[in-house]
Design an enzyme around this catalytic site. Sequence first.
Site: not given
Ligand code: 5GP
Ligand code: MN
Ligand code: MN
Length: 396
Positions: A73, A76, A162, A179, A303, A325
């Site tokens: 991605d 991202c 996302h 995201h 999260s 990140h």
């Molecule tokens: P990645 O880009 O690696 O998939 O995710 C980025 C980060 O977003 C993850 O490491 C996690 O800490 C955080 N994350 C995952 N899901 C959620 C969500 O629903 N809300 C928020 N605020 N953070 C999230």
């Molecule tokens: Mn991401």
């Molecule tokens: Mn992504």
Amino acid sequence: MPYTMRGGHVPIRIWTDPAEVEPGALDQLRNVANLPWVHGVAVMPDVHYGKGATVGSVIAMRDAVAPAAVGVDIGCGMTAVKSSLTVEDLPDDLSRLRAKIEKAVPVGRGAHRTAVDPSAVPGLKERGWYEFWQAYDELAPVARSRRGRATSQLGTLGSGNHFLEVCADDEGAVWAVLHSGSRNIGKELAEHHIEAAMRLPHNQDLPDRDLAVFLSGTRKMEEYRRDLFWAQDYARRNRAVMMALTQNVITRYFAGKRVRWDDVISCHHNYVAEETYDGVELLVTRKGAIRAGEGDLGIIPGSMATGTYIVRGLGNEKAFNSASHGAGRRMSRNRAKKSFTVDDLIEQTRGVECRKDSGVIDEIPGAYKDIESVIEAQTDLVEVVAHLRQLVCVKG
Ligand code: 5GP
Ligand code: MN
Ligand code: MN
């Protein structure tokens, strides 16, 4: 303060105790640190095993880039913006607001839209759309048959990890946070180039096929850079469109209030940038890491229900001006599905207006590391500007 790990021809600086990191991820890092082109490796406290390269890693190379180390991605990242609304302005029941956001921004797998006309999105600041789409015709041939999809997916969230949130900071101000990345077109371009790199003769004896690199000065590198930077731009524009749509929903929802918005913060966390350290020009790959140069604003999410931090970079060059990140995964999606139930999800997302069904169990807060500890582990990389807790969380 970082730990230093040996095992490569450059030291690996790591912002967490290596004893706490999965052995698979440590092997990945050592393999990277042994590549002849590598100038330095910095590892963030949200580190975990990832396909191609470790999530939470910053790889600085001289005259080379490993496309698999960027992640599929491309671009991202996160976007966040503060409004003049406060929690007192919000209704107790946020389900209607959530439904309106889900209607304005297509979410989930296969959610397309009729192509957005950027000039019809009030408040969208992004310019240069004509040139942006003109550049599409110069991309690798794999893109050719996908133009319709690339157009219709711009302004869509995607699925899985996302998300799009309405949050409140500790002073009660309301924020919108999201995201997302470069959707299917970024993935197609990434996969095309990962394959192309693996076929190159200089990549045949690597410890891991995923570390195949393009070399500066070659045609393959030029083609990769063209597509990479375009996809990064697509991701940034994708987030900008969705954020403008979300702001418009919120502004309309609170029509009686005259909502004002601060400047939008946007940061990639899977990308490549050209940066110079000690007079050496480097290609810096951040995979699951953000730029945290002095004064840079960044976004570090926890999260679904553990909030998000807005941070300001301190410009630590040992970390190649980077920070984590997110909180990072504590366990794989499969293990999360086996370890938790819908009841656990309901329990762990109490107070947040969000999906609470079996389809998002792999995203349960318990599947991620503790965001507070991750933030504490990088006080030499960033300072906290705001702490947000979610009120609404929309997941694809
Ligand atoms: P990645 O880009 O690696 O998939 O995710 C980025 C980060 O977003 C993850 O490491 C996690 O800490 C955080 N994350 C995952 N899901 C959620 C969500 O629903 N809300 C928020 N605020 N953070 C999230
Ligand atoms: Mn991401
Ligand atoms: Mn992504």
